[in-house]
Design a protein around this motif. Structure first.
Motif, PDB file in Angstrom:
ATOM      1  N   ARG A  42      46.000  31.077 -21.676  1.00  0.00           N
ATOM      2  CA  ARG A  42      46.105  29.679 -22.108  1.00  0.00           C
ATOM      3  C   ARG A  42      45.867  28.749 -20.920  1.00  0.00           C
ATOM      4  NH1 ARG A  42      49.526  32.370 -25.526  1.00  0.00           N
ATOM      5  NH2 ARG A  42      49.418  31.721 -27.697  1.00  0.00           N
ATOM      6  N   LEU A  43      44.818  29.046 -20.157  1.00  0.00           N
ATOM      7  CA  LEU A  43      44.537  28.280 -18.946  1.00  0.00           C
ATOM      8  C   LEU A  43      43.044  28.017 -18.827  1.00  0.00           C
ATOM      9  CD1 LEU A  43      45.535  27.003 -16.287  1.00  0.00           C
ATOM     10  CD2 LEU A  43      45.306  29.268 -15.233  1.00  0.00           C
ATOM     11  N   ILE A  44      42.699  26.747 -18.615  1.00  0.00           N
ATOM     12  CA  ILE A  44      41.307  26.317 -18.467  1.00  0.00           C
ATOM     13  C   ILE A  44      41.087  25.772 -17.067  1.00  0.00           C
ATOM     14  CG2 ILE A  44      39.560  24.636 -19.240  1.00  0.00           C
ATOM     15  CD1 ILE A  44      40.054  26.727 -21.363  1.00  0.00           C
ATOM     16  N   LEU A  45      40.002  26.224 -16.432  1.00  0.00           N
ATOM     17  CA  LEU A  45      39.530  25.632 -15.182  1.00  0.00           C
ATOM     18  C   LEU A  45      38.501  24.590 -15.570  1.00  0.00           C
ATOM     19  CD1 LEU A  45      39.368  25.540 -12.075  1.00  0.00           C
ATOM     20  CD2 LEU A  45      37.595  27.312 -12.238  1.00  0.00           C
ATOM     21  N   SER A  46      38.791  23.340 -15.276  1.00  0.00           N
ATOM     22  CA  SER A  46      37.913  22.224 -15.605  1.00  0.00           C
ATOM     23  C   SER A  46      37.244  21.742 -14.324  1.00  0.00           C
ATOM     24  CB  SER A  46      38.744  21.092 -16.229  1.00  0.00           C
ATOM     25  OG  SER A  46      37.941  19.974 -16.516  1.00  0.00           O
ATOM     26  N   LEU A  47      35.937  21.860 -14.275  1.00  0.00           N
ATOM     27  CA  LEU A  47      35.147  21.451 -13.114  1.00  0.00           C
ATOM     28  C   LEU A  47      34.438  20.162 -13.496  1.00  0.00           C
ATOM     29  CD1 LEU A  47      33.867  25.056 -12.526  1.00  0.00           C
ATOM     30  CD2 LEU A  47      35.567  23.862 -11.126  1.00  0.00           C
ATOM     31  N   TRP A  48      34.906  19.086 -12.918  1.00  0.00           N
ATOM     32  CA  TRP A  48      34.539  17.755 -13.361  1.00  0.00           C
ATOM     33  C   TRP A  48      33.705  17.065 -12.289  1.00  0.00           C
ATOM     34  CZ3 TRP A  48      39.085  14.172 -15.225  1.00  0.00           C
ATOM     35  CH2 TRP A  48      38.620  13.262 -16.172  1.00  0.00           C
ATOM     36  N   ALA A  49      32.579  16.490 -12.657  1.00  0.00           N
ATOM     37  CA  ALA A  49      31.756  15.730 -11.707  1.00  0.00           C
ATOM     38  C   ALA A  49      32.633  14.651 -11.069  1.00  0.00           C
ATOM     39  CB  ALA A  49      30.557  15.107 -12.415  1.00  0.00           C
ATOM     40  N   ALA A  50      32.554  14.522  -9.757  1.00  0.00           N
ATOM     41  CA  ALA A  50      33.448  13.618  -9.016  1.00  0.00           C
ATOM     42  C   ALA A  50      33.424  12.195  -9.554  1.00  0.00           C
ATOM     43  CB  ALA A  50      33.098  13.644  -7.533  1.00  0.00           C
ATOM     44  N   ALA A  51      32.249  11.671  -9.890  1.00  0.00           N
ATOM     45  CA  ALA A  51      32.160  10.297 -10.399  1.00  0.00           C
ATOM     46  C   ALA A  51      32.908  10.155 -11.720  1.00  0.00           C
ATOM     47  CB  ALA A  51      30.700   9.880 -10.562  1.00  0.00           C
ATOM     48  N   GLU A  52      32.780  11.140 -12.597  1.00  0.00           N
ATOM     49  CA  GLU A  52      33.488  11.113 -13.875  1.00  0.00           C
ATOM     50  C   GLU A  52      34.998  11.223 -13.652  1.00  0.00           C
ATOM     51  OE1 GLU A  52      32.043  10.504 -16.814  1.00  0.00           O
ATOM     52  OE2 GLU A  52      30.096  10.378 -15.806  1.00  0.00           O
ATOM     53  N   PHE A  53      35.396  12.079 -12.720  1.00  0.00           N
ATOM     54  CA  PHE A  53      36.807  12.233 -12.356  1.00  0.00           C
ATOM     55  C   PHE A  53      37.370  10.890 -11.894  1.00  0.00           C
ATOM     56  CE2 PHE A  53      40.179  12.975  -9.300  1.00  0.00           C
ATOM     57  CZ  PHE A  53      40.929  14.013  -9.843  1.00  0.00           C
ATOM     58  N   GLU A  54      36.665  10.231 -10.976  1.00  0.00           N
ATOM     59  CA  GLU A  54      37.149   8.955 -10.433  1.00  0.00           C
ATOM     60  C   GLU A  54      37.244   7.882 -11.511  1.00  0.00           C
ATOM     61  OE1 GLU A  54      36.327   8.619  -5.758  1.00  0.00           O
ATOM     62  OE2 GLU A  54      34.504   8.440  -6.973  1.00  0.00           O
ATOM     63  N   ASN A  55      36.326   7.885 -12.473  1.00  0.00           N
ATOM     64  CA  ASN A  55      36.371   6.900 -13.559  1.00  0.00           C
ATOM     65  C   ASN A  55      37.657   6.998 -14.362  1.00  0.00           C
ATOM     66  OD1 ASN A  55      33.885   5.733 -12.981  1.00  0.00           O
ATOM     67  ND2 ASN A  55      32.776   7.024 -14.426  1.00  0.00           N
ATOM     68  N   GLU A  56      38.175   8.197 -14.526  1.00  0.00           N
ATOM     69  CA  GLU A  56      39.378   8.372 -15.344  1.00  0.00           C
ATOM     70  C   GLU A  56      40.656   8.473 -14.534  1.00  0.00           C
ATOM     71  OE1 GLU A  56      41.155  11.544 -18.536  1.00  0.00           O
ATOM     72  OE2 GLU A  56      39.058  10.951 -18.728  1.00  0.00           O
ATOM     73  N   VAL A  57      40.627   9.192 -13.412  1.00  0.00           N
ATOM     74  CA  VAL A  57      41.847   9.517 -12.687  1.00  0.00           C
ATOM     75  C   VAL A  57      42.116   8.550 -11.535  1.00  0.00           C
ATOM     76  CG1 VAL A  57      43.043  11.344 -11.405  1.00  0.00           C
ATOM     77  CG2 VAL A  57      41.558  11.932 -13.327  1.00  0.00           C
ATOM     78  N   GLY A  58      41.078   8.157 -10.832  1.00  0.00           N
ATOM     79  CA  GLY A  58      41.238   7.267  -9.680  1.00  0.00           C
ATOM     80  C   GLY A  58      40.407   7.753  -8.509  1.00  0.00           C
TER      81      GLY A  58
END
Length: 138
Positions: free
Chosen positions: A46-62
């Protein structure tokens, strides 16, 4: 809150290179693959490794903190023997991992080595002969 992790999300510099490494190189199948945005790979029951493009990450997380040195986190892949550690490190090297440090026996009784993914996240490949090692193996 239960002591449980559902997702590990890593912001990556080059999603294409990251996909090439994990999916094409290591052969990990994706659960979700959105070009230019995110790759999700099931890495546990029940574990997912999510590899997120940095720009998309920054748009949502900071904003991402950047600088010299290593990111202060490692991911670990435990196996059942020192020989398996060496085999996984060889597979990572063949997939393009850089750097790769050879396996070695550690003072705590285990055997580990490390490799870096395209963004520089470090993976520990470990044989842990103790009770915790038994917990994490399938």
């Amino acid at each position: 809150m239960e002591p449980r992790v559902s997702f590990i999300t890593l912001a990556v510099d080059d999603l294409y290179a990251t996909r090439t490494f994990y999916v094409d190189g290591l052969g990990w199948p994706t659960e979700l693959d959105v070009p230019g945005e995110v790759i999700m790979i099931k890495v546990g029951e029940r574990l997912i490794l999510s590899l997120w493009a940095a720009a998309e990450f920054e748009n949502e997380v900071g904003q991402i903190q950047r600088g010299q040195g290593l990111v202060p986190i490692t991911l670990a892949h435990n196996v059942g023997s020192p020989e398996e550690v060496d085999a996984v490190l060889d597979a990572a090297r063949a997939a393009g991992a850089d750097p790769v440090s050879a396996g070695e026996y550690r003072d705590w009784g285990g055997y580990t080595g490390y490799f870096g993914d395209p963004t520089g996240f470090r993976w520990e490949v470990a044989y842990n002969p103790g009770p915790v090692g038994k917990i994490v193996l399938p």
